[in-house]
Design a protein around this motif. Structure first.
Motif, PDB file in Angstrom:
ATOM      1  N   UNK A 219      54.601 -12.195 -32.560  1.00  0.00           N
ATOM      2  CA  UNK A 219      55.532 -11.330 -33.294  1.00  0.00           C
ATOM      3  C   UNK A 219      54.749 -10.127 -33.808  1.00  0.00           C
ATOM      4  N   UNK A 220      55.212  -8.934 -33.470  1.00  0.00           N
ATOM      5  CA  UNK A 220      54.518  -7.704 -33.850  1.00  0.00           C
ATOM      6  C   UNK A 220      54.891  -7.329 -35.279  1.00  0.00           C
ATOM      7  N   UNK A 221      53.957  -7.561 -36.212  1.00  0.00           N
ATOM      8  CA  UNK A 221      54.174  -7.250 -37.622  1.00  0.00           C
ATOM      9  C   UNK A 221      53.721  -5.844 -37.986  1.00  0.00           C
ATOM     10  N   UNK A 222      53.015  -5.198 -37.061  1.00  0.00           N
ATOM     11  CA  UNK A 222      52.408  -3.913 -37.369  1.00  0.00           C
ATOM     12  C   UNK A 222      53.304  -2.729 -37.061  1.00  0.00           C
ATOM     13  N   UNK A 223      52.666  -1.558 -36.983  1.00  0.00           N
ATOM     14  CA  UNK A 223      53.391  -0.309 -36.785  1.00  0.00           C
ATOM     15  C   UNK A 223      53.143   0.311 -35.417  1.00  0.00           C
ATOM     16  N   UNK A 224      52.338  -0.358 -34.586  1.00  0.00           N
ATOM     17  CA  UNK A 224      52.068   0.171 -33.248  1.00  0.00           C
ATOM     18  C   UNK A 224      52.414  -0.894 -32.214  1.00  0.00           C
ATOM     19  N   UNK A 225      52.760  -0.457 -31.021  1.00  0.00           N
ATOM     20  CA  UNK A 225      53.094  -1.397 -29.956  1.00  0.00           C
ATOM     21  C   UNK A 225      51.833  -2.070 -29.427  1.00  0.00           C
ATOM     22  N   UNK A 226      52.009  -3.262 -28.880  1.00  0.00           N
ATOM     23  CA  UNK A 226      50.898  -4.040 -28.329  1.00  0.00           C
ATOM     24  C   UNK A 226      51.273  -4.484 -26.921  1.00  0.00           C
ATOM     25  N   UNK A 265      46.479   2.249 -29.354  1.00  0.00           N
ATOM     26  CA  UNK A 265      46.431   3.300 -30.368  1.00  0.00           C
ATOM     27  C   UNK A 265      44.976   3.665 -30.669  1.00  0.00           C
ATOM     28  N   UNK A 266      44.737   4.924 -30.904  1.00  0.00           N
ATOM     29  CA  UNK A 266      43.376   5.380 -31.191  1.00  0.00           C
ATOM     30  C   UNK A 266      43.084   5.481 -32.682  1.00  0.00           C
ATOM     31  N   UNK A 267      44.114   5.294 -33.518  1.00  0.00           N
ATOM     32  CA  UNK A 267      43.871   5.485 -34.953  1.00  0.00           C
ATOM     33  C   UNK A 267      44.588   4.486 -35.858  1.00  0.00           C
ATOM     34  N   UNK A 268      45.341   3.527 -35.276  1.00  0.00           N
ATOM     35  CA  UNK A 268      46.054   2.566 -36.114  1.00  0.00           C
ATOM     36  C   UNK A 268      45.739   1.140 -35.686  1.00  0.00           C
TER      37      UNK A 268
END
Length: 296
Positions: A219-226, A265-268
């Motif tokens: 489950x993606x809890x973050x702010x960027x796609x995986x 992502x390169x920064x998140x």
């Protein structure tokens, strides 16, 4: 001081002591081999001391819990070595109560502080079971068949006069121990829950070369796609799913394959809640994005 370091007493009879020895061996070796050793294998050494250190993903989890002073690397390293060395000491029955106490603290943090809704009584996360198992070992001690018992009594002229641990009924204690042992076996070989952080431009690799298949519910809890990919044992890599923030996926991976969770992502930082169901211990490591095979 000797009694403090090597605190040990015989249990009511030798059959219970033998069962307790089997329980200690199983629990201690499972923690050392299944929890501590994977975090010390194929990892970069700590620059100053050249000692195998914890992986970045584990350091991030420790930092997320607030263990940042003097450094999250310090606490992560202490936790990893505590699992590995502490598990071996419990199996040997050496410094048993102290080893079990520090592991009980570790699994208290994981079981009751890590999860947002830990369900202390009815929750069946295996970390909670391990916490209570280490509490029991801390309270009961290593028993007769242990190095603690031998070291404490090697100069004694009358071992049989030493006190024993009094349990209500040997039959009840043995049955409870057997149930706890079976439950620990099932949980350690069953489901693992993890709150995973993946650094920018990194990919987290789970498994590879294991004998059986395994399932990952993410489950993606973050702010960027995986991106979720599968890397077969024979080579190559192919995509399985792309998890957008707030989305969930359940994926089965073949025997010998590795699950690759990629944060492009390169920064998140990416954050996934994982539930892993497997039949044997899986390796875990972090790699740069785009690496095709695990570096041995």
């Amino acid at each position: 001081m000797k009694k403090l370091l090597f605190s040990a007493a015989a249990l009511p009879n030798r059959a219970i002591d033998a069962a307790w020895l089997l329980f200690r061996l199983h629990l201690g070796l499972s923690i050392a081999d299944g929890a501590g050793l994977p975090k010390l294998t194929n990892l970069a050494a700590v620059a100053s001391a050249q000692v195998p250190g914890p992986p970045d993903w584990f350091v991030q989890q420790v930092a997320g819990l607030g263990f940042t002073f003097p450094s999250p690397y310090f606490w992560a390293g202490a936790a990893v070595w505590g699992e590995f060395v502490g598990g071996l000491l419990i199996a040997l029955g050496l410094f048993t109560r102290w080893s079990a106490l520090q592991l009980a603290f570790q699994f208290f943090v994981v079981a009751f502080l890590w999860y947002e809704d830990p369900s202390p009584i009815t929750g069946m996360y295996f970390q909670q079971l391990l916490f209570w198992a280490f509490v029991v070992i801390t309270a009961v001690g290593p028993g007769r068949y242990s190095l603690d018992y031998w070291l404490l009594r090697r100069n004694s002229t009358n071992v049989q006069q030493q006190p024993t641990v009094v349990l209500p009924k040997p039959q009840v204690a043995t049955a409870a121990l057997a149930c706890l042992l079976l439950a620990a076996t099932a949980c350690l070989a069953g489901t693992v829950h993890s709150d995973l952080f993946i650094e920018p431009s990194k990919q987290f690799v789970l498994g590879g070369s294991q004998g059986g298949s395994f399932r990952v519910v993410a489950y993606n809890k973050g702010k960027v796609s995986v991106e979720v990919k599968e890397r077969p044992q024979g080579g190559g890599i192919f995509g399985r799913a792309t998890l957008q923030p707030g989305k969930r996926a359940s994926l089965q991976f073949m025997a010998g394959s590795a699950a690759v969770l990629l944060n492009s992502s390169t920064n998140q930082q990416a954050n996934l809640a994982l539930t892993i169901t497997r039949g044997e211990r899986l390796s875990m490591t972090s790699e740069p994005v785009g690496q095709l095979r695990k570096v041995e």
